[in-house]
Design a protein around this motif. Structure first.
Motif, mmCIF file in Angstrom:
data_model
loop_
_atom_site.group_PDB
_atom_site.id
_atom_site.type_symbol
_atom_site.label_atom_id
_atom_site.label_comp_id
_atom_site.label_asym_id
_atom_site.label_seq_id
_atom_site.Cartn_x
_atom_site.Cartn_y
_atom_site.Cartn_z
ATOM 1 N N ALA A 171 38.196 45.046 45.156
ATOM 2 C CA ALA A 171 37.040 44.960 46.048
ATOM 3 C C ALA A 171 37.373 44.138 47.288
ATOM 4 O O ALA A 171 36.991 44.502 48.416
ATOM 5 C CB ALA A 171 35.857 44.353 45.299
ATOM 6 N N ALA A 172 38.100 43.031 47.090
ATOM 7 C CA ALA A 172 38.471 42.192 48.227
ATOM 8 C C ALA A 172 39.432 42.930 49.167
ATOM 9 O O ALA A 172 39.274 42.900 50.398
ATOM 10 C CB ALA A 172 39.111 40.893 47.728
ATOM 11 N N GLY A 173 40.431 43.594 48.595
ATOM 12 C CA GLY A 173 41.393 44.319 49.417
ATOM 13 C C GLY A 173 40.769 45.493 50.153
ATOM 14 O O GLY A 173 41.012 45.699 51.348
ATOM 15 N N ALA A 174 39.947 46.270 49.434
ATOM 16 C CA ALA A 174 39.303 47.411 50.075
ATOM 17 C C ALA A 174 38.307 46.953 51.141
ATOM 18 O O ALA A 174 38.150 47.598 52.190
ATOM 19 C CB ALA A 174 38.601 48.267 49.023
ATOM 20 N N GLY A 175 37.644 45.824 50.882
ATOM 21 C CA GLY A 175 36.703 45.293 51.865
ATOM 22 C C GLY A 175 37.403 44.880 53.150
ATOM 23 O O GLY A 175 36.901 45.124 54.253
ATOM 24 N N TRP A 176 38.575 44.265 53.011
ATOM 25 C CA TRP A 176 39.321 43.864 54.203
ATOM 26 C C TRP A 176 39.777 45.088 55.006
ATOM 27 O O TRP A 176 39.666 45.112 56.235
ATOM 28 C CB TRP A 176 40.522 43.015 53.800
ATOM 29 N N VAL A 177 40.303 46.106 54.301
ATOM 30 C CA VAL A 177 40.759 47.314 55.002
ATOM 31 C C VAL A 177 39.577 48.023 55.665
ATOM 32 O O VAL A 177 39.696 48.558 56.776
ATOM 33 C CB VAL A 177 41.489 48.255 54.018
ATOM 34 N N LEU A 178 38.423 48.027 54.996
ATOM 35 C CA LEU A 178 37.232 48.630 55.582
ATOM 36 C C LEU A 178 36.813 47.883 56.855
ATOM 37 O O LEU A 178 36.365 48.494 57.834
ATOM 38 C CB LEU A 178 36.089 48.627 54.570
ATOM 39 N N TYR A 179 36.974 46.568 56.827
ATOM 40 C CA TYR A 179 36.621 45.753 57.994
ATOM 41 C C TYR A 179 37.553 46.024 59.172
ATOM 42 O O TYR A 179 37.121 46.030 60.330
ATOM 43 C CB TYR A 179 36.670 44.275 57.596
ATOM 44 N N ARG A 180 38.837 46.287 58.864
ATOM 45 C CA ARG A 180 39.826 46.468 59.926
ATOM 46 C C ARG A 180 40.035 47.929 60.314
ATOM 47 O O ARG A 180 40.469 48.216 61.423
ATOM 48 C CB ARG A 180 41.166 45.882 59.476
ATOM 49 N N HIS A 181 39.760 48.836 59.387
ATOM 50 C CA HIS A 181 40.036 50.251 59.650
ATOM 51 C C HIS A 181 38.870 51.095 59.155
ATOM 52 O O HIS A 181 38.052 50.673 58.343
ATOM 53 C CB HIS A 181 41.332 50.691 58.945
ATOM 54 N N ASN A 182 38.845 52.326 59.593
ATOM 55 C CA ASN A 182 37.810 53.264 59.172
ATOM 56 C C ASN A 182 38.304 54.018 57.938
ATOM 57 O O ASN A 182 39.063 54.994 58.045
ATOM 58 C CB ASN A 182 37.485 54.240 60.309
ATOM 59 N N ILE A 183 37.902 53.572 56.747
ATOM 60 C CA ILE A 183 38.359 54.172 55.491
ATOM 61 C C ILE A 183 37.164 54.472 54.597
ATOM 62 O O ILE A 183 36.035 54.028 54.869
ATOM 63 C CB ILE A 183 39.334 53.244 54.735
ATOM 64 N N VAL A 184 37.434 55.213 53.514
ATOM 65 C CA VAL A 184 36.433 55.458 52.476
ATOM 66 C C VAL A 184 36.551 54.335 51.449
ATOM 67 O O VAL A 184 37.563 54.214 50.748
ATOM 68 C CB VAL A 184 36.643 56.831 51.810
ATOM 69 N N PHE A 185 35.527 53.500 51.365
ATOM 70 C CA PHE A 185 35.614 52.282 50.540
ATOM 71 C C PHE A 185 35.817 52.601 49.065
ATOM 72 O O PHE A 185 36.690 52.019 48.408
ATOM 73 C CB PHE A 185 34.337 51.452 50.731
ATOM 74 N N ILE A 186 35.031 53.514 48.499
ATOM 75 C CA ILE A 186 35.091 53.788 47.059
ATOM 76 C C ILE A 186 36.458 54.339 46.664
ATOM 77 O O ILE A 186 37.044 53.926 45.647
ATOM 78 C CB ILE A 186 33.979 54.777 46.648
ATOM 79 N N GLN A 187 36.997 55.244 47.465
ATOM 80 C CA GLN A 187 38.306 55.815 47.151
ATOM 81 C C GLN A 187 39.392 54.736 47.192
ATOM 82 O O GLN A 187 40.256 54.674 46.319
ATOM 83 C CB GLN A 187 38.631 56.937 48.140
ATOM 84 N N THR A 188 39.355 53.880 48.206
ATOM 85 C CA THR A 188 40.338 52.799 48.307
ATOM 86 C C THR A 188 40.186 51.814 47.152
ATOM 87 O O THR A 188 41.183 51.326 46.610
ATOM 88 C CB THR A 188 40.173 52.065 49.650
ATOM 89 N N LEU A 189 38.926 51.508 46.798
ATOM 90 C CA LEU A 189 38.677 50.608 45.663
ATOM 91 C C LEU A 189 39.282 51.163 44.395
ATOM 92 O O LEU A 189 39.941 50.434 43.635
ATOM 93 C CB LEU A 189 37.161 50.422 45.492
ATOM 94 N N TRP A 190 39.104 52.438 44.123
ATOM 95 C CA TRP A 190 39.613 53.064 42.907
ATOM 96 C C TRP A 190 41.141 53.055 42.893
ATOM 97 O O TRP A 190 41.762 52.729 41.880
ATOM 98 C CB TRP A 190 39.074 54.493 42.802
ATOM 99 N N ILE A 191 41.754 53.419 44.026
ATOM 100 C CA ILE A 191 43.220 53.462 44.086
ATOM 101 C C ILE A 191 43.808 52.075 43.870
ATOM 102 O O ILE A 191 44.768 51.899 43.112
ATOM 103 C CB ILE A 191 43.678 54.048 45.440
ATOM 104 N N TRP A 192 43.230 51.070 44.525
ATOM 105 C CA TRP A 192 43.749 49.704 44.417
ATOM 106 C C TRP A 192 43.597 49.198 42.984
ATOM 107 O O TRP A 192 44.505 48.608 42.413
ATOM 108 C CB TRP A 192 42.997 48.794 45.386
ATOM 109 N N TRP A 193 42.409 49.405 42.398
ATOM 110 C CA TRP A 193 42.169 48.917 41.033
ATOM 111 C C TRP A 193 43.124 49.565 40.030
ATOM 112 O O TRP A 193 43.729 48.874 39.204
ATOM 113 C CB TRP A 193 40.723 49.201 40.635
ATOM 114 N N SER A 194 43.277 50.889 40.100
ATOM 115 C CA SER A 194 44.152 51.575 39.153
ATOM 116 C C SER A 194 45.604 51.147 39.324
ATOM 117 O O SER A 194 46.335 50.961 38.349
ATOM 118 C CB SER A 194 44.022 53.086 39.308
ATOM 119 N N ALA A 195 46.026 50.955 40.579
ATOM 120 C CA ALA A 195 47.400 50.518 40.821
ATOM 121 C C ALA A 195 47.643 49.127 40.254
ATOM 122 O O ALA A 195 48.694 48.854 39.660
ATOM 123 C CB ALA A 195 47.697 50.543 42.319
#
Length: 335
Positions: A55-79
């Motif tokens: 959540a912290a990592g995806a939130g930072w990327v969302l703040y800096r770039h235009n991304i899909v938060f839920i997809q990034t959250l899932w990828i980061w968590w699973s990794a």
């Protein structure tokens, strides 16, 4: 998407904090003599802290770039979860103290490792075929897992960890090249690799349970019953170990203390006094027990409790081998 240096540093700090948090929680809530509890704490900490880090990592990327938060959250968590499970399984298998193995068991383990590599390479190098062929490949994918689990049972944790590392490299390599049963037409880019990670994570968890079961095999613990008022020692003969013939010769507390160093004698007496006065002892106690003038064995007292009896408090303790090496194994086999 290529990250900036700033984003990469933030991600590194979050990942490092996640690893430290998992390690701290496991250390804080571990039980020295309960490996299954420790493993469940580790898994729970991995799932929870990886979600927070994601959540912290995806939130930072969302703040800096235009991304899909839920997809990034899932990828980061699973990794995070998969990476922690795989690496911890390999590292703990390599560094977990293993029993001494006979040459024939080492040879058998090497043969199983070779069979594992051949079967895994064959199964995961096959291209996708028709539905019947894919079902057959899915069935064949169970064979390397069964061979993988047999290796630590036959040849110990260290060879099992090395075999699992080889197995992981083979599976990820062929899945990355879109080969094997985990590549299914219609999956998006990266999803076959995610399936491979799930496949390996399941194998790693199964391997961890094998490690735990091997460490809790009946007969690996010697237990005693001490009456402090008389000093009489009685040993549990239902759990026979290589140490049993030696400890059965010790029938009094003075005979036991004579076989310990002065420092270990003091610590042993302190632990017993704590139990007699109604206290609890939760920590483990490593000590050297002298079997003969020239041989000693390293043991670990894993459990010490008191039971109220009409004649007073009696003490029940459990010992298990702490370190396995050739000298100690040879000493435990001596008459």
């Amino acid at each position: 998407m290529r990250h900036s240096l700033e984003t990469s540093l933030v991600h590194s700090v979050i990942s490092l904090g996640n690893d430290f948090a998992i390690a701290w929680l496991v250390r804080r809530f571990r039980r020295p003599a309960d490996l299954l509890h420790n493993m469940l704490v580790w898994l729970s900490a991995t799932v929870v802290f990886s979600a927070i880090a994601a959540a912290a990592g995806a939130g930072w990327v969302l703040y800096r770039h235009n991304i899909v938060f839920i997809q990034t959250l899932w990828i980061w968590w699973s990794a995070n979860v998969v990476g922690t499970i795989l690496l911890t399984t390999i590292v703990m298998g390599l560094f977990w103290k293993s029993e001494v193995l006979a040459l024939r068991r080492c040879i058998a383990g090497c043969g199983l490792w070779l069979l594992l590599c051949i079967s895994a390479a064959y199964v995961f190098s096959q291209p996708f075929g028709d539905a019947h062929g894919e079902a057959l490949l899915f069935s064949l994918a169970c064979i390397p897992v069964m061979v993988m689990i047999a290796i630590p049972i036959v040849s110990g944790n260290r060879l099992g960890a090395l075999a699992f590392l080889s197995f992981s490299v083979i599976v990820i390599y062929f899945s990355w090249h879109r080969l094997g049963p985990l590549f299914i037409p219609g999956l998006q880019s990266g999803e076959p690799l995610l399936l491979a990670q799930c496949y390996l994570s399941g194998t790693a968890l199964l391997l961890n349970f094998v490690y735990v079961l091997k460490r809790n095999v009946p007969g690996m613990v010697s237990s005693y019953y001490l009456i402090p008022q008389t000093g009489r020692l009685t040993w549990d003969q239902t759990s026979v170990t290589s140490l049993t013939p030696h400890v059965l010769k010790i029938n009094h507390v003075d005979e036991l203390l004579e076989r310990l160093s002065p420092e270990d004698q003091k610590r042993m007496r302190t632990r017993w006094e704590t139990i007699v006065h109604g206290g609890t002892v939760k920590d483990t106690f490593p000590f050297l027990l002298r079997l003969s003038p020239t041989t000693k064995v390293q043991l670990l007292e894993t459990r010490l409790i008191g039971l109220a009896q009409p004649e007073g408090v009696v003490i029940i303790g459990s010992w298990s081998p702490e370190i396995h090496n050739r000298a100690i194994a040879r000493a435990a086999r001596e008459a």
